[in-house]
Design a protein around this motif. Structure first.
Motif, short mmCIF file in Angstrom:
data_model
loop_
_atom_site.label_atom_id
_atom_site.label_comp_id
_atom_site.label_asym_id
_atom_site.label_seq_id
_atom_site.Cartn_x
_atom_site.Cartn_y
_atom_site.Cartn_z
N LYS A 28 -3.41 11.80 -0.93
CA LYS A 28 -3.80 10.58 -0.24
C LYS A 28 -4.31 10.95 1.15
O LYS A 28 -3.89 11.94 1.74
N GLU A 29 -5.27 10.16 1.62
CA GLU A 29 -5.86 10.38 2.93
C GLU A 29 -6.21 9.03 3.54
O GLU A 29 -6.82 8.19 2.87
N LEU B 285 0.89 4.18 -2.87
CA LEU B 285 0.47 5.54 -2.53
C LEU B 285 1.57 6.57 -2.70
O LEU B 285 1.29 7.77 -2.73
N GLN B 286 2.80 6.15 -2.86
CA GLN B 286 3.88 7.11 -3.11
C GLN B 286 3.67 7.83 -4.44
O GLN B 286 4.12 8.95 -4.62
N ALA C 251 0.72 8.74 -5.60
CA ALA C 251 -0.52 9.50 -5.56
C ALA C 251 -0.24 10.97 -5.28
O ALA C 251 0.51 11.30 -4.36
N TYR D 195 -5.65 5.88 1.48
CA TYR D 195 -6.36 5.72 0.21
C TYR D 195 -6.01 6.88 -0.72
O TYR D 195 -5.55 7.93 -0.28
N PHE D 196 -6.28 6.70 -2.02
CA PHE D 196 -6.15 7.79 -2.97
C PHE D 196 -7.23 8.81 -2.65
O PHE D 196 -8.38 8.45 -2.42
N ALA D 197 -6.90 10.08 -2.67
CA ALA D 197 -7.87 11.15 -2.50
C ALA D 197 -8.08 11.81 -3.86
O ALA D 197 -7.11 12.16 -4.54
N GLN E 233 0.82 -1.20 0.00
CA GLN E 233 0.00 0.00 0.00
C GLN E 233 0.86 1.26 0.00
O GLN E 233 0.62 2.19 -0.77
N GLU E 234 1.85 1.30 0.83
CA GLU E 234 2.70 2.50 0.92
C GLU E 234 3.44 2.76 -0.38
O GLU E 234 3.57 3.89 -0.82
#
Length: 95
Positions: free
Chosen positions: A83-84, A77-78, A80, A87-89, A73-74
């Motif tokens: 992110k919040e 999300l790098q 993105a 999760y993707f924001a 996950q991390e």
């Protein structure tokens, strides 16, 4: 067997197709070509030929449905921009 212009119009009506009047003759010709080809196929001797269930002789190997990767996950999300809470924001698109 041959198809007439009236047959073309009937098939078009039944299949809910609109065939312009100037295209009926060309469509009739195409239908007749298809039927002639089917007649040629009917002449092929298929005695002694086993019916096929598939053209592929290989069988697809079944495997267990297991997760082979994940827990990254991390890393994901790098990439993105926002992110919040893990999760993707994304901006709100529906009001």
């Amino acid at each position: 067997m041959t198809i007439s212009a009236e047959d073309v119009k009937k098939v078009a009506f039944l299949s809910r197709l609109k065939i312009e009047e100037d295209k009926v003759a060309a469509t009739e010709e195409e239908f007749n070509k298809i039927l002639n080809w089917i007649d040629e196929l009917n002449e092929v001797d298929t005695n002694g030929v086993e019916p096929l269930a598939s053209v592929n002789e290989n069988f697809i190997a079944l495997r267990r449905d297991e997760v082979t990767d994940g827990n990254i996950q991390e890393e994901i999300l790098q990439n993105a921009p926002l992110k919040e809470y893990g999760y993707f924001a994304v901006p709100k698109v529906v009001e």
